[in-house]
Design a protein around this motif. Structure first.
Motif, PDB file in Angstrom:
ATOM      1  N   HIS A 256      -5.101  -2.816   4.615  1.00  0.00           N
ATOM      2  CA  HIS A 256      -4.089  -2.038   3.880  1.00  0.00           C
ATOM      3  C   HIS A 256      -4.405  -1.977   2.386  1.00  0.00           C
TER       4      HIS A 256
ATOM      5  N   LYS B 232      -5.700   1.232   0.566  1.00  0.00           N
ATOM      6  CA  LYS B 232      -4.819   2.338   0.129  1.00  0.00           C
ATOM      7  C   LYS B 232      -4.526   2.282  -1.370  1.00  0.00           C
TER       8      LYS B 232
ATOM      9  N   GLY C 224       0.800  -1.218   0.000  1.00  0.00           N
ATOM     10  CA  GLY C 224       0.000   0.000   0.000  1.00  0.00           C
ATOM     11  C   GLY C 224       0.833   1.268   0.000  1.00  0.00           C
ATOM     12  N   LYS C 225       2.098   1.160   0.362  1.00  0.00           N
ATOM     13  CA  LYS C 225       2.980   2.343   0.378  1.00  0.00           C
ATOM     14  C   LYS C 225       3.798   2.469  -0.907  1.00  0.00           C
TER      15      LYS C 225
END
Length: 624
Positions: free
Chosen positions: A396, A399, A372-373
């Protein structure tokens, strides 16, 4: 004490001690049927017939001796002309007498109840047209020598002892063990070839059905690809074959377990941006490393059964300049979480699709958080047969706002709230939503789908025992989503071993939800799977597939273990779905005798005829 005195007082009395009797013995005794007496009578009749034959042979032999003594063996007479038979020589008078006796015996056989019963077992008179031949066959069978008697072999005329396993010859006689062995050896190879060829053809036909290849003539391209697959060991290069043909060839080789290190090089070309390995069971870690050496420009990598794709292979890929846009890996359970973290950090800049299957205890919540990042442009995510992801990891996924295709199948129990959060975040852009083995999610997930999803074409929710029929009905009623083309809701049903038929809470997909589903998506639906949704009523099936309904796009339906499905429902489906190719009805015992239209396949009929039935031109089913 009155009674007859014992003539021998020193003799011990005989004790009538008997063992336990079977149910069959008791039944025969209650009806005054004695199997031993029947056997003895039959043996006595055969022995008498054999004795009369031997007496006739003796008389005939005396006449011959007298003829030999007079020297008139070559002068024929009206009453004593010898006529050769299979086992003896007899005069015309003896032969006439024997024939009369045989005719009487055959007439008794034809008038017997046993013969009439056997006559009724045949469907038509053509199969048993000649009564005399049938009666004579029974007569010869009854006159056959008993075990432990002596008989002459029909082929070599050798004397041998008859056994229950003695083989019958072409002319009605018996064969000795040596001739039987030689004859079995001659016929064995041909019978084995016929049986093996028939079994191979049947298995190939069923395999084609599972692959979506229906009976009929194959096109030229398919024949060329199959010919190349059979001789792949002789191929040095695939030349300028199109990518689609190379992909099909790779699939055929994988299915036949022929994709090995020696044949892998055929599918590795410098400049290729797509590499697909459908079965990497025979490949080693060095073979997977060779993929990146031969194809440094690869963008789309798909590997199945990649057990040997280990940490060392991942380390090599991370050390190269390879930038994958789509990565699908199946069975790589030897890659640890540290390598997955490095991959997501270093190689996710251009990643648009990620599919991870069967990773056992690896790739869990930490990797989804990192996903997700680092992979905000990811459009397709599939996590299947995962043992580590929990509710925390699913949250997550919310996102990934650019996500268009989402498929999740995790083994750990999950609740409804994480799925609702994901749908609220990424639902408007989803085109594919697959939630497999979600045993505990409730109707709130269906409500979130109804409120957020506006572009879904494929929907799969399976193995659930909490969702209700009312929830499915509310999902499809007033849902501002285009009609679906693919729906899979199998095993969404009520489970109660104590009372499986009662469903007071209306758990699972029922009649109301099924009718709402077909009203919403029936006109554009191509694939429908409601396997084990057994609480859909017969009336609901009749309304959905009524005479005024037509579903022109529907190609395949799975109605297995839907108890209400019967012959009438199947006939209505064939009428309402003119372009249907396959209908699966495993476990529906109401389907017994249905006419299958030409070009359609009915799979799973619970009869002894077979499991696949294809319709023919005249509407009769053909077992395949």
């Amino acid at each position: 004490m009155s009674g007859t005195p014992n003539p021998n007082p020193n003799q011990r009395p005989v004790r009538q001690i008997r063992g336990p009797q079977s149910a069959l013995t008791d039944f025969l005794a209650s009806h005054n049927i004695n199997a031993n007496q029947i056997r003895q009578d039959a043996n006595a009749r055969r022995a008498a017939a054999l004795a009369s034959q031997q007496a006739a042979n003796g008389g005939g032999g005396g006449d011959e001796e007298e003829d030999d003594a007079d020297g008139n063996t070559n002068s024929p007479s009206a009453d004593s002309e010898p006529v050769p038979t299979r086992s003896r020589k007899e005069t015309k008078a003896q032969m006439s007498k024997r024939k009369k006796e045989e005719e009487k015996a055959i007439a008794k056989i034809k008038a017997s109840k046993q013969f009439k019963r056997r006559r009724r077992q045949y469907g038509s008179d053509e199969e048993m047209s000649d009564e005399d031949e049938a009666a004579r066959a029974i007569f010869e069978e009854s006159m056959a020598p008993l075990p432990d008697q002596m008989e002459n072999c029909e082929i070599c005329d050798k004397r041998f002892t008859v056994t229950p396993y003695s083989r019958k010859g072409d002319n009605g006689g018996l064969l000795c063990p040596q001739c039987t062995k030689e004859l079995d050896k001659e016929e064995g190879a041909a019978k084995k070839r016929r049986k093996t060829a028939a079994g191979r053809q049947r298995r190939q036909l069923q395999s084609n059905l599972l692959d979506g290849i229906y009976p009929g003539a194959k096109n030229l391209m398919t024949l060329c690809i199959e010919t190349l697959a059979k001789n792949v060991d002789q191929a040095e290069d695939l030349g300028d074959l199109p990518v689609t043909m190379i992909d099909r060839l790779s699939a055929i080789l994988a299915k036949k377990r022929l994709l090995k290190p020696s044949t892998l090089n055929l599918f590795l070309r410098p400049g290729f941006d797509t590499v697909t390995v459908y079965d990497g069971s025979y490949l080693s870690s060095d073979d997977y490393t060779r993929i990146f050496q031969y194809c440094p420009t690869v963008k789309h990598l798909r590997l199945k059964n990649a057990v040997q794709f280990k940490n060392v292979v991942m380390d090599y890929m991370l050390a190269t300049n390879v930038q994958l846009e789509s990565f699908s890996i199946h069975g790589a359970n030897l890659i640890d979480d540290e390598r997955w973290d490095r991959f997501l950090i270093e190689k996710s800049a251009e990643l648009r699709a990620l599919k991870v299957y069967h990773t056992d205890g690896h790739f869990g919540d930490e990797q989804l958080e990192l996903l997700g990042k680092m992979c905000l442009e990811l459009k397709r995510l599939k996590i299947s047969h995962n043992q580590k992801v929990t509710d925390t990891g699913i949250k997550h996924i919310a996102k990934l706002t650019n996500l268009q295709h989402l498929s999740l199948e995790v083994y750990k129990p999950t609740s409804s709230q994480p799925y609702v959060e994901v749908l609220n975040s990424v639902g408007p852009g989803l085109r594919t939503l697959c939630l497999g083995k979600v045993n505990l999610i409730d109707d709130s997930v269906l409500l979130a789908i109804n409120r957020n999803c506006r572009s879904v074409a494929k929907l799969r929710i399976t193995d659930n025992e909490v969702l209700t029929d009312d929830g499915f009905s509310k999902l499809f009623i007033n849902w501002y989503n285009p009609p679906l083309t693919y729906i899979d809701l199998h095993k969404c049903r009520h489970i109660d071993a104590a009372d499986p038929r009662e469903n007071p809470a209306k758990i699972g997909l029922g009649s109301q939800g099924f009718e709402a589903l077909m009203n919403h998506s029936g006109k554009h639906l191509r694939y429908l799977d409601i396997n084990s949704c057994r609480h859909i009523s017969l009336e609901s099936f009749e309304r959905v597939f009524g005479s005024d309904k037509r579903y022109l796009d529907l190609k395949e339906i799975n109605l297995s273990f839907c108890q209400a499905v019967n012959d009438f429902v199947v006939g209505c489906i064939f009428r309402s779905c003119p372009n249907l190719k396959t209908l699966i009805v495993f476990g529906n015992f109401g389907v017994r005798d249905v006419r299958v239209p030409r070009g359609k396949i009915l799979i799973g009929v619970p009869t002894a005829l077979g499991m696949q039935i294809e319709g023919t031109e005249d509407g009769e089913g053909r077992v395949i």
